[in-house]
Design an enzyme around this catalytic site. Structure first.
Site, PDB file in Angstrom:
ATOM      1  N   PHE A  37      -4.914 -74.834  -1.783  1.00 39.55           N
ATOM      2  CA  PHE A  37      -5.331 -74.407  -0.444  1.00 39.55           C
ATOM      3  C   PHE A  37      -4.701 -75.360   0.558  1.00 39.55           C
ATOM      4  O   PHE A  37      -5.066 -76.528   0.641  1.00 39.55           O
ATOM      5  CB  PHE A  37      -6.844 -74.400  -0.263  1.00 39.55           C
ATOM      6  CG  PHE A  37      -7.241 -73.887   1.095  1.00 39.55           C
ATOM      7  CD1 PHE A  37      -7.339 -72.527   1.335  1.00 39.55           C
ATOM      8  CD2 PHE A  37      -7.478 -74.758   2.150  1.00 39.55           C
ATOM      9  CE1 PHE A  37      -7.665 -72.036   2.593  1.00 39.55           C
ATOM     10  CE2 PHE A  37      -7.805 -74.282   3.416  1.00 39.55           C
ATOM     11  CZ  PHE A  37      -7.898 -72.917   3.633  1.00 39.55           C
ATOM     12  N   ASP A  77      -0.768 -83.520   0.323  1.00 37.25           N
ATOM     13  CA  ASP A  77      -1.698 -82.943   1.289  1.00 37.25           C
ATOM     14  C   ASP A  77      -3.038 -83.649   1.116  1.00 37.25           C
ATOM     15  O   ASP A  77      -3.833 -83.306   0.251  1.00 37.25           O
ATOM     16  CB  ASP A  77      -1.833 -81.441   1.047  1.00 37.25           C
ATOM     17  CG  ASP A  77      -2.811 -80.766   2.011  1.00 37.25           C
ATOM     18  OD1 ASP A  77      -3.605 -81.488   2.664  1.00 37.25           O
ATOM     19  OD2 ASP A  77      -2.817 -79.526   2.093  1.00 37.25           O
ATOM     20  N   LYS A 112      -8.189 -83.140   9.587  1.00 35.50           N
ATOM     21  CA  LYS A 112      -9.643 -83.199   9.492  1.00 35.50           C
ATOM     22  C   LYS A 112     -10.228 -84.520   9.989  1.00 35.50           C
ATOM     23  O   LYS A 112     -10.426 -84.701  11.177  1.00 35.50           O
ATOM     24  CB  LYS A 112     -10.088 -82.865   8.070  1.00 35.50           C
ATOM     25  CG  LYS A 112      -9.786 -81.414   7.683  1.00 35.50           C
ATOM     26  CD  LYS A 112     -10.511 -80.984   6.463  1.00 35.50           C
ATOM     27  CE  LYS A 112     -10.101 -79.585   6.018  1.00 35.50           C
ATOM     28  NZ  LYS A 112     -10.424 -78.515   6.979  1.00 35.50           N
TER      29      LYS A 112
END
Length: 401
Positions: free
Chosen positions: A141, A226, A255
């Site tokens: 994801f 990531d 984030k």
């Protein structure tokens, strides 16, 4: 109708139904706790998918944002501003790298990493134009843009969004043999999550990430990590790759970099890699804006203390010990994760992940399901041990019910 029901009905009437939230309407939050419109309090055990690593309303971050709001919030990259250089220098130093390309969202940063790797492949490695390949892992994801969902294996993410962007090869996560077989002279990068969050907090086998690093170094291929969810303290280290002693060629961050206050993301790498860009080839109006830089600089300062990494490590050890005791009791099939991050597979007969999440919500604990019978636990790193234990008690009660 209750205040919550009324607000939910209004939201459903005027918004696209691309999410299926739990039926709670939050009106305020502090630390690890949120309060709804009826005044009920809930322990946040999700932390905005790690965006809120430092808790809701963190005073240092709010004060940094307020101070910057009074000065200047946006210049666009048409001009320099006085927070930009410090942000880039400090973030590069935190990562042990040289150069920063700031964006806003995680998906934007992943897109930027993909573009960077391709341009590096053509300009530096010498790959023939339009032949660059990037190897990714199944169950990944990395966001929801058209390019990113083109290399997703999740049918919900892909269905009805084609045609898809070419140039990617998908191999099983954790399979080093398959990874090696996929690498060719046209491979410019390997893009991986050190821990796959959305897939259920999947941790790869020991030695896998180090093996990927060895293969990419041997073949002049960029290793892109990531760390949007796994980085910035969540796993008990600044970066999840540190647990394996691995340093990538490029970090993709987001984030928690914005502290849950503003969206901030970045690609961090060497000058050689990010130096492939020339003015006008890539950018973002809001990327690296003064407000984002001010908040991110405070995040970086907080991480330098090591306090949050230590909390995640110590409380994470306690979390996984307590969750491990639930395995084999007839309610929990398996537990995975690292630090204050866990994926819990519920025995299907006990309920779906959604049903367990709703029952926990009724008891004042907020988590989120993924992939059927799995729930994810990722509280803010500022949570107290007492609150963490209370939340785990509610999970035990739900599973025993």
């Amino acid at each position: 109708m209750s205040a919550s029901e009324s607000a939910i009905a209004a939201a459903e009437a005027h918004s696209a139904h691309n999410y299926h939230p739990l039926p709670i309407v939050v009106t305020s939050a502090e630390g690890a706790w949120m309060t709804d419109v009826e005044g009920r309090r809930y322990l946040d055990m999700l932390a905005g998918y790690s965006a809120l690593n430092f808790g809701h309303g963190n005073r240092r971050l709010i004060d940094a944002a307020k101070a910057q709001l009074e000065r200047v919030t946006l210049t666009s990259r048409a001009f320099y501003h006085d927070r930009f250089a410090d942000f880039c220098e400090q973030l590069a130093d935190l990562c042990g790298m040289e150069s920063v390309l700031p964006m806003n969202t995680g998906a934007e940063a992943v897109e930027t990493a993909v573009k960077t790797a391709r341009k590096w492949g053509y300009r530096v490695k010498g790959v023939v134009d339009n032949m660059a390949k990037i190897v990714v892992a199944s169950n990944n994801f990395h966001g929801r843009t058209t390019t990113v969902i083109s290399f997703s294996t999740d049918p919900e993410a892909r269905a009805d969004f084609g045609p898809y962007t070419p140039g990617f090869e998908i191999v099983p996560y954790g399979d080093l043999t398959a990874m090696e077989a996929a690498l060719t002279e046209n491979t410019v990068a390997v893009l991986l999550e050190p821990i796959q969050g959305e897939a259920g907090v999947l941790v790869p086998p020991p030695g896998y990430l180090a093996g990927v690093r060895r293969l990419t170094q041997e073949r002049n291929i960029l290793f892109i990590a990531d760390e949007i969810q796994s980085g910035l303290g969540r796993t008990g280290r600044t970066f999840a790759l540190e647990h394996e002693g691995v340093v990538p060629d490029m970090y993709v961050l987001g984030k928690a970099l914005g502290g849950g206050v503003v969206p901030v993301s970045a690609v961090v790498s060497s000058q050689e890699v990010l130096g492939v860009f020339r003015p006008g080839e890539h950018g973002s109006t809001f990327g690296g804006n003064p407000l984002a830089c001010a908040v991110a600089l405070e995040v970086i300062a907080m991480l330098r203390s090591g306090e949050y990494q230590q909390r995640a490590s110590e409380l994470g050890e306690h979390l996984h010990h307590e969750l491990g005791l639930m395995v084999g009791t007839g309610s929990v099939e398996a537990v995975r994760g690292r630090g204050l991050w866990a994926g819990v597979d519920i025995v299907p007969e006990r309920g779906t992940g959604r049903e367990i999440s709703e029952k926990l919500m009724d008891r004042g604990v907020l988590v989120k399901d993924t992939h059927g019978s799995t729930i994810r636990i990722a509280p803010p790193l500022v949570i107290s041990k007492e609150d963490l234990d209370w939340g785990l008690d509610q999970l035990r009660a739900v599973l025993a019910g």
